[in-house]
Design an enzyme around this catalytic site. Sequence first.
Site, PDB file in Angstrom:
ATOM      1  CG  ASP A 115     -23.959  48.831  -1.249  1.00  0.00           C
ATOM      2  OD1 ASP A 115     -24.363  47.685  -1.084  1.00  0.00           O
ATOM      3  OD2 ASP A 115     -22.582  49.339  -0.936  1.00  0.00           O
ATOM      4  CG  ASP A 152     -21.248  54.386   6.777  1.00  0.00           C
ATOM      5  OD1 ASP A 152     -21.439  53.123   7.283  1.00  0.00           O
ATOM      6  OD2 ASP A 152     -20.268  54.927   7.090  1.00  0.00           O
ATOM      7  CB  VAL A 153     -25.494  50.152   7.833  1.00  0.00           C
ATOM      8  CG1 VAL A 153     -26.316  49.767   6.371  1.00  0.00           C
ATOM      9  CG2 VAL A 153     -24.264  49.346   7.927  1.00  0.00           C
ATOM     10  CE1 TYR A 200     -18.883  38.103   7.517  1.00  0.00           C
ATOM     11  CE2 TYR A 200     -18.760  35.935   8.205  1.00  0.00           C
ATOM     12  CZ  TYR A 200     -19.340  36.945   7.506  1.00  0.00           C
ATOM     13  OH  TYR A 200     -20.380  36.654   6.636  1.00  0.00           O
ATOM     14  CE  LYS A 223     -22.153  38.479   8.755  1.00  0.00           C
ATOM     15  NZ  LYS A 223     -23.278  39.333   8.187  1.00  0.00           N
ATOM     16  CB  THR A 249     -20.747  37.208  -3.153  1.00  0.00           C
ATOM     17  OG1 THR A 249     -19.954  37.210  -1.693  1.00  0.00           O
ATOM     18  CG2 THR A 249     -22.125  36.470  -3.130  1.00  0.00           C
TER      19      THR A 249
END
Length: 254
Positions: A37, A63-64, A154, A158, A189
């Site tokens: 993460d 960091d992706v 977003y 996705k 979450t």
Amino acid sequence: MTNHRGRVAVVTGAARGLGQAVARRLAASGATVACADVDGVAARKTAEEIGANGGRAAGFEVDVTSEASLAALREQVHAVLGRVDMVMNVAGILDRRQMADTDGEAFRRVIDVNLTGTYLTTRAFAADMTERGWGRVVNTASIAGVTGYVYPSYAASKAGVVNLTRSLLVDFWGTGVTVNAVCPGAMDTEMLDRSAIPAFIRKTPAGRVVTPQEVAAVFDFLAGEEAACVNGATIVVDGGATAVFRYADPEPRG
Ligand SMILES: NC(=O)c1ccc[n+]([C@@H]2O[C@H](COP(=O)([O-])OP(=O)(O)OC[C@H]3O[C@@H](n4cnc5c(N)ncnc54)[C@H](O)[C@@H]3O)[C@@H](O)[C@H]2O)c1
């Protein structure tokens, strides 16, 4: 019962929320888990907690969006846990703004983390899996990736994850590596605006939001031996919500 004994999984977004639930679930099924993460401290806490419960895990900062960071992650995971069999792409961000309130930089940031990050993480560990002739990639899309949604960056990111998932099949054709996408509905979450939960519930036949544990159970199945012929699939886990409404409805806005 899934059994991941002898397998190593990388889970991004493992500091909290769905990623943490996936890390715990895979470890409970016997996998050795690299909890990764951008919040390395919290990722290490997830790993420690798994260890305290009898599982095998180690925490890493990554960091992706950065190829250099992912290359460093690969080196560290190889050194500490070994080569990787499963890539669980869970890290993600939500920018709760509509077009008029945002700009190109903000839009690109969401695409960068959610879509490009999924691509880069998979790419970083692809050789581990193809060289061994077995692998599992599970990507996190959203019901916002299969319906319209109020937050364009977003939803676009996705929807991109859904079609990236289908398209990576060509790269992994005949290698023993499968690639699937999971589309969670609203989960309680930190990402969710909790004030919107009643509105989600009104539009969900299950009468409640989905738990990260329920979604993690689907990751666990897709990561396992028995899912060998589930490939390129998009699996919706939303309590029935998208069967009966569209997120482009004026509400909810969670
Ligand atoms: N919560 C929901 O209702 C919901 C619904 C559908 C899909 N999702 C998706 O589920 C996934 C997990 O979300 P969550 O609900 O657990 O949210 P969350 O905000 O609790 O967790 C997201 C995690 O991703 C990490 N992260 C963010 N940017 C990163 C980066 N650049 N590199 C590495 N890690 C990074 C964060 O530090 C955090 O730990 C996301 O992909 C999200 O889009 C969530």
